[in-house]
Design a protein around this motif. Structure first.
Motif, short mmCIF file in Angstrom:
data_model
loop_
_atom_site.label_atom_id
_atom_site.label_comp_id
_atom_site.label_asym_id
_atom_site.label_seq_id
_atom_site.Cartn_x
_atom_site.Cartn_y
_atom_site.Cartn_z
N PRO A 73 6.62 2.55 8.77
CA PRO A 73 5.64 3.43 9.45
C PRO A 73 4.40 3.72 8.62
N GLN A 74 4.56 3.84 7.30
CA GLN A 74 3.39 4.08 6.46
C GLN A 74 2.57 2.80 6.28
N ILE A 125 10.83 4.60 6.57
CA ILE A 125 9.96 5.18 5.54
C ILE A 125 8.82 4.24 5.20
N GLY A 166 1.32 11.14 11.19
CA GLY A 166 1.93 11.67 9.98
C GLY A 166 0.97 11.83 8.83
N ALA A 167 -0.28 11.36 8.98
CA ALA A 167 -1.23 11.43 7.88
C ALA A 167 -2.33 12.46 8.11
N ARG A 188 -0.09 1.78 9.10
CA ARG A 188 -1.43 2.35 9.11
C ARG A 188 -2.43 1.43 8.42
N GLN A 223 7.47 6.80 -2.84
CA GLN A 223 8.24 6.83 -1.61
C GLN A 223 9.53 6.03 -1.77
N SER A 228 0.81 -1.22 0.00
CA SER A 228 0.00 0.00 0.00
C SER A 228 0.85 1.27 0.00
N VAL A 229 2.13 1.14 0.31
CA VAL A 229 3.01 2.32 0.30
C VAL A 229 3.25 2.73 -1.15
N ASP A 230 3.10 4.02 -1.42
CA ASP A 230 3.23 4.52 -2.78
C ASP A 230 4.63 4.27 -3.33
N PHE A 269 -0.08 5.98 14.89
CA PHE A 269 0.50 5.95 13.55
C PHE A 269 -0.21 6.87 12.57
#
Length: 330
Positions: A221-222, A218, A300-301, A225, A200, A195-197, A297
């Motif tokens: 942590p993303q 990097i 950051g969003a 979520r 990134q 799911s992380v873009d 978490f």
């Protein structure tokens, strides 16, 4: 030659003043009342839900079939609390080992190594296809298939040990639940990592960051979520799946309830209610932990974190006190 005379400045007419009152109403906008859209069916649905909930609560409180006095007697009995402790142990060990195995399997599926990818895929496919009770019963009878186990070099020296002495009922339950949980946790972790873009990863590569630093600071942590809600859902299912360890002779919470129910047939219903309430308490505690982990978490969003239930309660009490004070002053 003489220069042409400069043209005089053109003065624009002043703009008409905007009136604060609309043409169709003489009252200012601030004095007009905005009426909200009426939703009568919402109130009808709310009334129906409240009536049904009141009927259910009344039936639970007044039906003598539930035997609430016997429920109170059994709820904190030492045998029930002992089974609850075993349930907590099995769930905690299985959750940790299952998550660790799921992370390894997810990384194996995302690896470029074809062997690791194939082995991880086969493991996930197999344990998601076989029911958990079959896995537990197979492990419970594992000593009938293999009397001894050895660990060492193939066709060479090794260390031999008796499987029957090591495989206690608790070990069998934890191993079976962990093997099954790892297969599902692997897909949850893999979905979170995917799911992380991709931008990134590209930005981290452009900055020349090491792979380990990219993953821990990097990507992970993303990904958490997306991982936390799904894995906590799996964790709640794991807590309820511990009731199956009764079939491998381990008296957990459900096993103790079954045992007491066979000894006292008249208390079957209150004993089942005891098990139900304890499972609700355990899953509710897990849900509370999930809320605060997700909130951690989400820093950051989201620009502003939503208030916690305790903060909302304090705000509601403060507003209620202010209204009472205004009413008393009026």
């Amino acid at each position: 030659m003489s220069e042409p005379p400069a043209s005089p400045p053109v003065l624009e007419p002043p703009a008409p003043a905007v009136s604060a009152t609309p043409p169709e109403s003489g009252a200012p906008l601030a004095a007009q009342r905005v009426l909200p859209l009426r939703r009568p069916w919402r109130w009808v649905a709310t009334l129906v839900v409240l009536v049904v909930a009141a009927q259910v609560a009344h039936g639970l409180a007044t039906n003598p079939f539930y035997q609430w006095d016997r429920f109170q007697y059994w709820f904190l009995r030492p045998s029930i609390l002992g089974g609850l402790l075993i349930t907590l142990k099995v769930a905690a060990y299985s959750a940790v080992l299952g998550l660790a195995g799921g992370v390894l399997l997810a990384l194996g599926r995302l690896s470029r190594n074809p062997v690791l990818k194939a082995v991880s895929w086969v493991y996930i496919w197999l344990f998601r296809s076989v029911p958990l009770i079959v896995v537990l019963l197979f492990l419970y009878n594992f000593s009938a298939l293999y009397k001894t186990l050895s660990l060492g070099v193939p066709f060479g020296p090794g260390f031999h040990f008796d499987e029957s002495h090591l495989a206690t009922d608790l070990v069998i339950a934890v191993v079976g639940l962990s093997l099954n949980e790892a297969a599902y946790a692997a897909e949850v972790v893999r979905a979170g990592l995917l799911s992380v873009d991709q931008g990134q990863h590209e930005a981290a590569d452009a900055l020349g960051l090491p792979r380990r630093y990219q993953f821990t600071r990097i990507v992970l942590p993303q990904a958490l979520r997306a991982i936390v809600p799904s894995y906590v859902n799996q964790l709640i299912g794991l807590v309820k799946s511990t009731s199956l360890v009764f079939y491998v002779s381990l008296l957990d919470l459900f096993g103790q309830v079954q045992n007491m129910g066979s000894t006292f047939p008249g208390d079957v219903v209150p004993l089942l209610l005891v098990a139900t309430v304890w499972y609700v308490i355990l899953t509710s505690a897990v849900s509370v932990v999930q809320y605060y982990v997700e909130r951690h978490f989400a820093r950051g969003a989201l620009r502003t974190l939503p208030p916690t239930p305790l903060a909302r309660l304090r705000t509601a009490v403060r507003v209620l006190r202010a209204r009472i004070a205004l009413g008393a002053a009026a």
